[in-house]
Design an enzyme around this catalytic site. Structure first.
Site, PDB file in Angstrom:
ATOM      1  N   VAL A   1     -53.980 -11.697   1.727  1.00 22.28           N
ATOM      2  CA  VAL A   1     -52.529 -11.739   1.934  1.00 22.28           C
ATOM      3  C   VAL A   1     -52.036 -13.146   1.611  1.00 22.28           C
ATOM      4  O   VAL A   1     -52.669 -14.139   1.983  1.00 22.28           O
ATOM      5  CB  VAL A   1     -52.156 -11.380   3.386  1.00 22.28           C
ATOM      6  CG1 VAL A   1     -50.641 -11.311   3.550  1.00 22.28           C
ATOM      7  CG2 VAL A   1     -52.793 -10.059   3.804  1.00 22.28           C
TER       8      VAL A   1
ATOM      9  N   ARG B   1     -48.713 -21.242  19.612  1.00 22.63           N
ATOM     10  CA  ARG B   1     -48.988 -22.506  20.309  1.00 22.63           C
ATOM     11  C   ARG B   1     -47.823 -23.473  20.178  1.00 22.63           C
ATOM     12  O   ARG B   1     -47.600 -24.310  21.053  1.00 22.63           O
ATOM     13  CB  ARG B   1     -50.273 -23.127  19.773  1.00 22.63           C
ATOM     14  CG  ARG B   1     -51.530 -22.407  20.235  1.00 22.63           C
ATOM     15  CD  ARG B   1     -52.781 -23.023  19.645  1.00 22.63           C
ATOM     16  NE  ARG B   1     -52.841 -22.837  18.211  1.00 22.63           N
ATOM     17  CZ  ARG B   1     -53.840 -23.269  17.443  1.00 22.63           C
ATOM     18  NH1 ARG B   1     -54.849 -23.932  17.997  1.00 22.63           N
ATOM     19  NH2 ARG B   1     -53.832 -23.043  16.138  1.00 22.63           N
TER      20      ARG B   1
ATOM     21  N   TYR C   1     -65.967 -15.700  10.911  1.00 20.43           N
ATOM     22  CA  TYR C   1     -64.677 -15.015  11.030  1.00 20.43           C
ATOM     23  C   TYR C   1     -64.873 -13.508  10.874  1.00 20.43           C
ATOM     24  O   TYR C   1     -64.313 -12.707  11.639  1.00 20.43           O
ATOM     25  CB  TYR C   1     -63.728 -15.544   9.961  1.00 20.43           C
ATOM     26  CG  TYR C   1     -62.438 -14.769   9.830  1.00 20.43           C
ATOM     27  CD1 TYR C   1     -61.408 -14.927  10.743  1.00 20.43           C
ATOM     28  CD2 TYR C   1     -62.246 -13.882   8.757  1.00 20.43           C
ATOM     29  CE1 TYR C   1     -60.219 -14.222  10.616  1.00 20.43           C
ATOM     30  CE2 TYR C   1     -61.061 -13.183   8.623  1.00 20.43           C
ATOM     31  CZ  TYR C   1     -60.042 -13.349   9.550  1.00 20.43           C
ATOM     32  OH  TYR C   1     -58.877 -12.644   9.423  1.00 20.43           O
TER      33      TYR C   1
ATOM     34  N   THR D   1     -50.462 -15.855   2.555  1.00 17.07           N
ATOM     35  CA  THR D   1     -49.971 -16.589   3.715  1.00 17.07           C
ATOM     36  C   THR D   1     -50.655 -17.961   3.744  1.00 17.07           C
ATOM     37  O   THR D   1     -51.397 -18.317   2.828  1.00 17.07           O
ATOM     38  CB  THR D   1     -50.304 -15.851   5.034  1.00 17.07           C
ATOM     39  OG1 THR D   1     -51.733 -15.849   5.218  1.00 17.07           O
ATOM     40  CG2 THR D   1     -49.779 -14.419   5.007  1.00 17.07           C
TER      41      THR D   1
ATOM     42  N   ALA E   1     -46.782 -15.610  16.001  1.00 21.94           N
ATOM     43  CA  ALA E   1     -45.512 -15.158  15.430  1.00 21.94           C
ATOM     44  C   ALA E   1     -44.806 -16.188  14.566  1.00 21.94           C
ATOM     45  O   ALA E   1     -43.759 -15.887  13.994  1.00 21.94           O
ATOM     46  CB  ALA E   1     -44.566 -14.734  16.561  1.00 21.94           C
ATOM     47  N   SER E   2     -45.356 -17.388  14.435  1.00 23.15           N
ATOM     48  CA  SER E   2     -44.588 -18.468  13.815  1.00 23.15           C
ATOM     49  C   SER E   2     -44.568 -18.441  12.289  1.00 23.15           C
ATOM     50  O   SER E   2     -43.646 -18.981  11.677  1.00 23.15           O
ATOM     51  CB  SER E   2     -45.119 -19.828  14.291  1.00 23.15           C
ATOM     52  OG  SER E   2     -46.489 -19.982  13.960  1.00 23.15           O
TER      53      SER E   2
END
Length: 258
Positions: free
Chosen positions: A199, A44, A165, A201, A20-21
């Site tokens: 995306v 974490r 992945y 990010t 969520a960070s």
């Protein structure tokens, strides 16, 4: 039914968001809080989630974000988190499995330790969080809960890079269908996989350990997906009528050729 009206029944209910960070997780937390939900955001490191929580509280939104430190690759961390949520907030009504990572190593290079680390977060942690969330719902008589798996287009096709992945995300595709088939046996709990393409990010920079390379990739793209785009898709799915299950959403940026 609009998203606004569909989200009314989720006001004051509890969502757990992993990873969520930053990025997609941060956008999802913000969107759920804006619709009145109590959101447990875990990662974490909880410092960034604490900062986001403070920012959201200053905006006077109807919901709230609570930061919790949890490594979803650690079974005991997950057990402790769900016990804490049950004790302090009753239980989980919406589970968002967003935590995930990759590394740049090819299949010919990757070590066993790196593979196990990726599996523990991307696959094992997802299964454990989902099973515990479902147990939380069923023991409290919650029959309209919702599970979200943040999958990837890499769970549906190969591009030739980040191949291990991709294997973990193909597993998420199978697990989402597996959970759906188990859930329909004794509940109306819904499950939705959202599979984005590229995306904008920190994911790419972290995977390749090269922030400049990631920025150059985004600069060359005709269009990229934004974290809020994915949060909006999650809200659309969550707010849809209880008799509808949006099962698998594939999201490509316009102009993508792979």
């Amino acid at each position: 039914m609009s998203i606004e009206s569909g989200m009314i029944r989720w006001k004051n209910r509890v969502a757990l968001v992993t990873g969520a960070s930053v990025g997609i997780g941060e956008a999802i937390c913000t969107s759920l809080v804006s619709h009145g939900m109590t959101v447990i955001g875990c990662a974490r490191s909880k410092d960034k989630i604490d900062m986001l929580s403070n920012d959201l509280s200053k905006k006077g939104l109807s919901g709230r974000l609570i930061a919790y430190k949890c490594d979803v690759s650690n079974d005991k961390n997950i057990d402790d988190m769900f016990e804490w949520i049950a004790k302090n907030h009753g239980g989980v009504d919406v589970m968002v499995n967003n935590a995930g990572f990759s590394c740049k190593d090819t299949l010919l290079e990757i070590t066993g330790d790196k593979m196990r680390d990726m599996l523990n977060v991307n696959v094992v942690g997802l299964v454990l969080c989902t099973s515990k969330a479902v147990k939380s719902m069923l023991t409290r008589g919650v029959d309209d809960g919702h599970i979200f798996n943040l999958n990837s287009m890499s769970g549906h096709r190969l591009t030739g890079i980040l191949n291990f992945y991709a294997a973990t995300k193909f597993a998420v595709t199978a697990l989402t269908e597996g959970f759906r088939r188990e859930l329909v046996e004794n509940s109306k709990i819904r499950i939705t996989a959202i599979s984005p393409g590229l995306v904008e990010t920190e994911f790419l920079a972290r995977a390749f350990e090269d922030k400049d390379m990631a920025q150059s990739v985004f600069a060359r793209c005709e269009s990229v997906i934004k974290p809020q785009d994915i949060a909006d898709i999650l809200l659309f799915s969550l707010s849809s009528p209880p008799n509808i299950q949006i099962h698998d959403v594939l999201v490509r940026p316009c102009g993508e050729k792979i």
